[in-house]
Design an enzyme around this catalytic site. Structure first.
Site, PDB file in Angstrom:
ATOM      1  CG  ASP A  31      -0.265  -0.072   2.515  1.00  0.00           C
ATOM      2  OD1 ASP A  31       0.969  -0.253   2.521  1.00  0.00           O
ATOM      3  OD2 ASP A  31      -0.944   0.068   3.548  1.00  0.00           O
ATOM      4  CG  HIS A 235      21.389   4.293 -18.192  1.00  0.00           C
ATOM      5  ND1 HIS A 235      20.341   4.049 -19.046  1.00  0.00           N
ATOM      6  CD2 HIS A 235      21.892   5.478 -18.588  1.00  0.00           C
ATOM      7  CE1 HIS A 235      20.233   5.032 -19.913  1.00  0.00           C
ATOM      8  NE2 HIS A 235      21.166   5.920 -19.659  1.00  0.00           N
ATOM      9  CG  ASP A 252      24.242  11.697 -16.288  1.00  0.00           C
ATOM     10  OD1 ASP A 252      23.514  12.695 -16.069  1.00  0.00           O
ATOM     11  OD2 ASP A 252      24.205  11.047 -17.354  1.00  0.00           O
ATOM     12  CG  ASP A 263      21.029  14.986 -18.642  1.00  0.00           C
ATOM     13  OD1 ASP A 263      21.802  14.447 -17.837  1.00  0.00           O
ATOM     14  OD2 ASP A 263      20.671  14.449 -19.715  1.00  0.00           O
ATOM     15  CG  HIS A 342      26.251   7.507 -25.156  1.00  0.00           C
ATOM     16  ND1 HIS A 342      26.409   8.846 -25.413  1.00  0.00           N
ATOM     17  CD2 HIS A 342      27.218   7.182 -24.266  1.00  0.00           C
ATOM     18  CE1 HIS A 342      27.414   9.310 -24.682  1.00  0.00           C
ATOM     19  NE2 HIS A 342      27.938   8.319 -23.988  1.00  0.00           N
ATOM     20  CG  HIS A 346      19.027  13.674 -24.510  1.00  0.00           C
ATOM     21  ND1 HIS A 346      18.382  14.431 -23.562  1.00  0.00           N
ATOM     22  CD2 HIS A 346      20.106  13.145 -23.877  1.00  0.00           C
ATOM     23  CE1 HIS A 346      19.040  14.340 -22.407  1.00  0.00           C
ATOM     24  NE2 HIS A 346      20.096  13.567 -22.576  1.00  0.00           N
ATOM     25  CG  HIS A 353      16.252  10.847 -22.690  1.00  0.00           C
ATOM     26  ND1 HIS A 353      16.436   9.532 -22.396  1.00  0.00           N
ATOM     27  CD2 HIS A 353      17.416  11.456 -22.344  1.00  0.00           C
ATOM     28  CE1 HIS A 353      17.658   9.346 -21.904  1.00  0.00           C
ATOM     29  NE2 HIS A 353      18.259  10.505 -21.856  1.00  0.00           N
ATOM     30  CD  GLU A 379      24.091  12.877 -22.887  1.00  0.00           C
ATOM     31  OE1 GLU A 379      24.444  12.032 -22.068  1.00  0.00           O
ATOM     32  OE2 GLU A 379      22.907  13.266 -23.000  1.00  0.00           O
ATOM     33  CE1 TYR A 383      30.726   6.684 -20.515  1.00  0.00           C
ATOM     34  CE2 TYR A 383      30.489   6.488 -22.899  1.00  0.00           C
ATOM     35  CZ  TYR A 383      30.225   7.142 -21.716  1.00  0.00           C
ATOM     36  OH  TYR A 383      29.449   8.279 -21.744  1.00  0.00           O
ATOM     37  NE  ARG A 401      27.065  10.567 -19.556  1.00  0.00           N
ATOM     38  CZ  ARG A 401      27.059   9.374 -18.973  1.00  0.00           C
ATOM     39  NH1 ARG A 401      27.712   8.376 -19.518  1.00  0.00           N
ATOM     40  NH2 ARG A 401      26.398   9.171 -17.845  1.00  0.00           N
ATOM     41  CD  GLU A 403      24.201  14.926 -20.021  1.00  0.00           C
ATOM     42  OE1 GLU A 403      24.440  14.205 -19.031  1.00  0.00           O
ATOM     43  OE2 GLU A 403      23.189  14.783 -20.744  1.00  0.00           O
TER      44      GLU A 403
HETATM   45  N1  GLY Z   1      21.076  11.268 -17.667  1.00  0.00           N
HETATM   46  C1  GLY Z   1      20.571  10.682 -18.829  1.00  0.00           C
HETATM   47  C2  GLY Z   1      21.264  11.151 -20.013  1.00  0.00           C
HETATM   48  O1  GLY Z   1      22.302  11.764 -19.909  1.00  0.00           O
HETATM   49  O2  GLY Z   1      20.793  11.017 -21.098  1.00  0.00           O
HETATM   50 MN    MN Z   2      21.711  13.447 -21.180  1.00  0.00          MN
HETATM   51 MN    MN Z   3      22.971  12.820 -18.239  1.00  0.00          MN
END
Ligand code: GLY
Ligand code: MN
Ligand code: MN
Length: 435
Positions: A31, A235, A252, A263, A342, A346, A353, A379, A383, A401, A403
């Site tokens: 619940d 992720h 991130d 982001d 990747h 975005h 996203h 970004e 890796y 990374r 970003e």
């Molecule tokens: N944090 C998700 C991305 O960078 O797309």
């Molecule tokens: Mn991102």
């Molecule tokens: Mn990100």
């Protein structure tokens, strides 16, 4: 009336009616529920924050173009589960021309939809509402020869809403800048507080503490706090390992400020000093990030920027000795995907996203040109798996990374997240201040 709603009414036209549902609460276990998150399309149009509501937008209805069905006031339910706007609040505070208890939706549906040519509704999101709409349509079609005229065209409103959401208004940009500022400050705090021996969870706490202390409604997505080779898991969200002297930390994390996401990713040394090998990989990624950021401007397309990131990172992989051969061949055979798998960025907005097409409508294959008002992330990353026998030993287990969030303008762009540095020397200086 809210500008977004006015524009949407204009876009769907007089012979149409739209049914846009709010999100429902989602059970976590038994619940208890997950923290509620409003449906971004519904929120964009109405600003209404509660679950279990439905907006019916009917431009041809002169008296009530905007009807909201909401949970009615209920002292007992409100004592247990929190305040409700009720039908009064929906009208008074959210500009509904008419508001009814949600229980009335089904019995009112035929009255609201009949006689319109088009129905804007997205099937496949809200199962129960799908059934209600289908039940109405099949019932009305059966009666059509007699008295009922249901819409004969059903259109997914996402296309119109996606286009609207893609081009941010000044007011939205202001909120996104605030979201970006809060997240940037949180990343600086993480750099200042990071010490070997801390746990990833403690850095997550530093970041998310700052989000809430600054008026944000928490994290925009599950923060990624990856020390050492956890940074090579794109992720990684367990965030529960100790941070080791000599390792890098990839963070991130972005916040949700008035619904708008930031982001940001930064990668820095746990002990405040990059090793030579870490710095070599870092500088490759940084250079590509700066080039791709500059390329996020009017006149370029989404695909051009993606291709640029692939070409420059492939060159970088060659420089580091990760790949050997002609750049063209390595790209053609997708060899680069071993270390860069990747997209370079975005759309960003109410969703991390965000909504909006990446290709032009006329020809699905034509990549979309950047236009003023769009906000995108930049970004690139590299890796290098810890067990990659092909990579020089000194680079194994390094994940980097970088970003930022960028607003496209008439004559270039604005980096909304410039407040947190990505220059390696400056990062070291921040981390060692007062040590
Ligand atoms: N944090 C998700 C991305 O960078 O797309
Ligand atoms: Mn991102
Ligand atoms: Mn990100």
């Amino acid at each position: 009336m809210r500008k977004q709603l006015k524009d949407f009414i204009e876009a769907i036209g007089k012979d149409a009616v739209a049914v846009i549902p709010a999100a429902h609460e989602v059970t976590k276990s038994y619940d208890t529920e997950f923290k509620f998150h409003q449906d971004p399309d519904f929120y964009y149009l109405t600003g209404f924050p509660e679950p279990d509501a439905i907006a019916v937008i009917a431009p041809s209805n002169k008296k009530h173009p905007f009807t909201l069905f909401v949970r009615p006031r209920d002292p007992l339910m409100e004592t247990w589960y929190g305040r409700r706007e009720g039908v009064e609040g929906a009208k008074k505070n959210y500009g509904a021309d008419k508001a009814l208890p949600i229980e009335k939706f089904e019995s009112e549906l035929a009255k609201m939809l009949d006689g319109n040519e088009k129905l804007y509704y997205r099937f496949g999101v809200d199962n129960r509402l799908d059934q209600t709409i289908l039940h109405y349509l099949s019932g009305q079609r059966f009666r059509r020869l007699k008295t009922a005229y249901p819409p004969h065209t059903i259109i997914d409103p996402t296309l119109i809403l996606g286009e609207m959401r893609l081009h941010k208004t000044e007011k939205e940009v202001e909120m996104m800048q605030r979201s970006a500022d809060i997240a940037a400050e949180a990343h600086i705090l993480a750099m200042q507080n990071c010490r070997p021996g801390m746990n990833e969870a403690q850095i997550e706490a530093v970041i998310e503490h700052h989000f809430k202390m600054s008026g944000a409604n928490g994290a925009a997505y599950n923060s990624i706090i990856g020390g050492g080779d956890n940074a090579t898991i794109l992720h990684y969200v367990e965030n529960n390992m100790p941070l080791k002297d000599g390792d890098l930390l990839l963070i991130d994390a972005g916040c949700n400020y008035k619904g708008y996401a930031s982001d940001i990713t930064r990668t820095f040394p746990v002990n405040g000093k990059f090793t030579k090998a870490q710095r070599e990989v870092y500088d490759v990624v940084l250079e590509v990030q700066l080039e791709c950021l500059a390329a996020t401007k009017k006149g370029n397309t989404v695909k051009q920027r993606q291709d640029l990131s692939i070409e420059l990172l492939t060159e970088g992989m060659k420089k580091l000795g990760l790949l050997k051969g002609k750049t063209k061949d390595l790209i053609k055979k997708k060899e680069f995907m071993k270390y860069y798998m990747h997209g370079v960025g975005h759309y960003l907005g109410l969703d991390v996203h965000d909504a909006g097409r990446y290709f032009t409508e006329q020809q699905a294959k034509n990549s979309r040109p950047f236009a003023p008002g769009m906000v995108l992330t930049v970004e690139p990353g590299l890796y290098i798996p810890p067990d990659d026998k092909d990579a020089p030993a000194k680079y194994r287990g390094i994940g980097i990374r970088i970003e930022d969030d960028v607003l496209v303008t008439e004559d270039g762009n604005v980096n909304l997240t410039a407040k947190v540095t990505k220059d390696a020397d400056e990062i070291e200086a921040i981390m060692n201040e007062g040590k």
